[in-house]
Enzyme design. Structure first.
Site, PDB file in Angstrom:
ATOM      1  N   GLY A   2      71.812   4.001   6.087  1.00 48.46           N
ATOM      2  CA  GLY A   2      71.861   5.072   5.553  1.00 48.46           C
ATOM      3  C   GLY A   2      72.077   5.545   4.009  1.00 48.46           C
ATOM      4  O   GLY A   2      72.904   6.468   3.712  1.00 48.46           O
ATOM      5  N   SER A   3      71.572   4.760   3.177  1.00 55.86           N
ATOM      6  CA  SER A   3      71.680   4.975   1.935  1.00 55.86           C
ATOM      7  C   SER A   3      70.928   6.080   1.564  1.00 55.86           C
ATOM      8  O   SER A   3      71.583   7.099   0.514  1.00 55.86           O
ATOM      9  CB  SER A   3      71.346   3.881   0.814  1.00 55.86           C
ATOM     10  OG  SER A   3      70.028   3.577   1.112  1.00 55.86           O
ATOM     11  N   ASN A   4      69.843   6.604   2.239  1.00 53.81           N
ATOM     12  CA  ASN A   4      69.132   7.842   1.876  1.00 53.81           C
ATOM     13  C   ASN A   4      70.028   8.894   2.275  1.00 53.81           C
ATOM     14  O   ASN A   4      70.062   9.876   1.538  1.00 53.81           O
ATOM     15  CB  ASN A   4      67.773   7.815   2.595  1.00 53.81           C
ATOM     16  CG  ASN A   4      66.708   7.188   1.668  1.00 53.81           C
ATOM     17  OD1 ASN A   4      66.246   7.751   0.763  1.00 53.81           O
ATOM     18  ND2 ASN A   4      66.250   5.925   1.919  1.00 53.81           N
ATOM     19  N   HIS A  16      58.526   7.202   4.713  1.00 57.92           N
ATOM     20  CA  HIS A  16      57.949   5.948   5.144  1.00 57.92           C
ATOM     21  C   HIS A  16      57.975   5.108   3.792  1.00 57.92           C
ATOM     22  O   HIS A  16      57.573   5.614   2.857  1.00 57.92           O
ATOM     23  CB  HIS A  16      56.678   6.156   5.614  1.00 57.92           C
ATOM     24  CG  HIS A  16      56.254   4.788   6.492  1.00 57.92           C
ATOM     25  ND1 HIS A  16      56.590   4.199   7.439  1.00 57.92           N
ATOM     26  CD2 HIS A  16      55.185   3.797   5.756  1.00 57.92           C
ATOM     27  CE1 HIS A  16      56.250   3.069   7.683  1.00 57.92           C
ATOM     28  NE2 HIS A  16      55.451   2.775   6.502  1.00 57.92           N
ATOM     29  N   ILE A  21      59.945  10.144  18.083  1.00 59.34           N
ATOM     30  CA  ILE A  21      60.743  11.550  18.411  1.00 59.34           C
ATOM     31  C   ILE A  21      59.938  12.102  19.723  1.00 59.34           C
ATOM     32  O   ILE A  21      58.689  12.237  19.763  1.00 59.34           O
ATOM     33  CB  ILE A  21      60.218  12.712  17.365  1.00 59.34           C
ATOM     34  CG1 ILE A  21      61.067  11.944  16.094  1.00 59.34           C
ATOM     35  CG2 ILE A  21      60.966  13.930  17.695  1.00 59.34           C
ATOM     36  CD1 ILE A  21      62.771  11.502  15.994  1.00 59.34           C
ATOM     37  N   ASN A  64      60.029  12.913   7.894  1.00 56.62           N
ATOM     38  CA  ASN A  64      60.241  11.400   7.821  1.00 56.62           C
ATOM     39  C   ASN A  64      59.813  10.858   6.548  1.00 56.62           C
ATOM     40  O   ASN A  64      59.017  11.266   5.792  1.00 56.62           O
ATOM     41  CB  ASN A  64      59.472  10.720   8.959  1.00 56.62           C
ATOM     42  CG  ASN A  64      59.805   9.165   8.944  1.00 56.62           C
ATOM     43  OD1 ASN A  64      60.979   8.857   8.865  1.00 56.62           O
ATOM     44  ND2 ASN A  64      58.911   8.235   8.988  1.00 56.62           N
TER      45      ASN A  64
HETATM   46  C1  GRF Z   1      64.206   3.688   3.906  1.00 59.03           C
HETATM   47  O1  GRF Z   1      63.426   2.590   3.285  1.00 59.03           O
HETATM   48  C2  GRF Z   1      63.230   4.697   4.736  1.00 59.03           C
HETATM   49  O2  GRF Z   1      62.116   4.767   3.964  1.00 59.03           O
HETATM   50  C3  GRF Z   1      62.842   3.958   5.986  1.00 59.03           C
HETATM   51  O3  GRF Z   1      63.913   3.129   6.418  1.00 59.03           O
HETATM   52  C4  GRF Z   1      64.842   2.770   4.992  1.00 59.03           C
HETATM   53  C5  GRF Z   1      66.275   3.492   5.449  1.00 59.03           C
HETATM   54  O4  GRF Z   1      66.976   2.869   4.528  1.00 59.03           O
HETATM   55  N1  GRF Z   1      62.217   4.650   6.813  1.00 59.03           N
HETATM   56  P1  GRF Z   1      68.503   3.410   4.597  1.00 59.03           P
HETATM   57  O5  GRF Z   1      69.355   3.171   5.723  1.00 59.03           O
HETATM   58  O6  GRF Z   1      68.540   4.946   3.913  1.00 59.03           O
HETATM   59  O7  GRF Z   1      69.242   2.813   3.216  1.00 59.03           O
END
Ligand code: GRF
Length: 187
Positions: free
Chosen positions: A12-14, A104, A88, A102
Site C-alpha cells: 500500500g505504498s501507492n 501496472h 474486477i 489501475n
Molecule cells: C505497484 O508497483 C503497482 O504498480 C502494482 O503493484 C504495486 C503495489 O505496490 N500494481 P504498493 O502496494 O503500492 O507498495
C-alpha cells in the site's frame, strides 16, 4: 468533494502516497481503502493516516453486490486499484463505467496479464534485457491489464539493474505520477 476509494492487496505504498497527496487538496479526498487481504500492510498505513479501511472476502467480491454497495455508500467518483490482485467482476465494471483505474508497473501491453504482477514483472523485464520500462495507468475492463491506456511514463533499465533496482525506479514513477493523473481525471 470528490471521493476516491482505493482497492489494495499488499504493502500500500501507492495508497499512502495518494492519501497524503489528497490530504493537501481541497476538493478531493480518499474516502476509504478496501482490501482482500486481512494481513495487508496497507491496513496499518490507513490506521496511522486516519483513513477508514475494510476487508472483504472472495465471495462478497465475486458473487454478490456487497462491495459495489460499499463503493456506492462512499459515493466513489473514482475507484483506484493500487496493487490490487483480483480480477474486477462484471457487476462492478457495469456499476462504475470508466470510473475504475489501475496502475501496472510496466509498459503495457508488454508484461501484462494474469500472473504478471510485482516482482515477476521486473524479473521478466530484466531477463528480456529491456532497455526501458515504466508505468501504465489504464481503465479497468473485464480482462487483466487490457483497458484503455490513460498514461504511461518510462524509465531506463541499465545492464547493472536487477529486479529490485528496477522496482525502485518504477515505484518512483508511480509516486510522482499516479496522484496527478487521478487529480486530472477528477477535475
Ligand atoms: C505497484 O508497483 C503497482 O504498480 C502494482 O503493484 C504495486 C503495489 O505496490 N500494481 P504498493 O502496494 O503500492 O507498495
Amino acid at each position: 468533494m470528490k471521493q476516491i476509494v482505493i482497492l489494495a492487496s499488499g504493502s500500500g505504498s501507492n495508497a499512502e502516497n495518494i492519501i497524503t497527496y489528497f490530504q493537501e487538496s481541497p476538493g478531493i479526498e480518499v474516502a476509504a481503502v478496501l482490501t482482500n487481504k486481512k494481513e495487508a500492510k496497507v491496513l496499518e498505513r490507513c490506521d496511522r493516516l486516519g483513513v477508514p479501511a475494510f476487508y472483504f472476502n472472495r465471495t462478497s467480491f465475486t458473487n454478490s453486490n456487497a462491495v459495489v454497495q460499499v463503493l456506492k455508500g462512499f459515493s466513489a467518483d473514482l475507484v483506484v486499484l493500487a496493487g490490487f490482485l483480483w480480477k474486477i467482476p462484471e457487476n462492478m465494471i457495469a456499476a462504475f463505467p470508466n470510473k475504475i483505474i489501475n496502475i501496472h508497473p510496466a509498459l503495457l501491453p508488454k508484461y501484462g496479464g494474469k500472473g504478471m504482477y510485482g516482482e515477476r514483472v521486473h524479473q521478466a523485464v530484466k531477463e528480456n534485457s529491456e532497455t526501458e520500462t515504466g508505468i501504465t495507468i489504464h481503465y479497468v475492463n473485464e480482462h487483466y491489464d487490457e483497458g484503455a491506456i490513460i498514461f504511461q511514463a518510462k524509465t531506463a533499465v541499465n545492464p547493472s539493474d536487477d529486479a529490485n533496482s528496477i522496482a525502485e525506479k518504477v515505484h518512483q514513477l508511480e509516486y510522482e505520477h499516479f496522484p496527478k493523473i487521478i487529480e486530472k481525471l477528477l477535475s
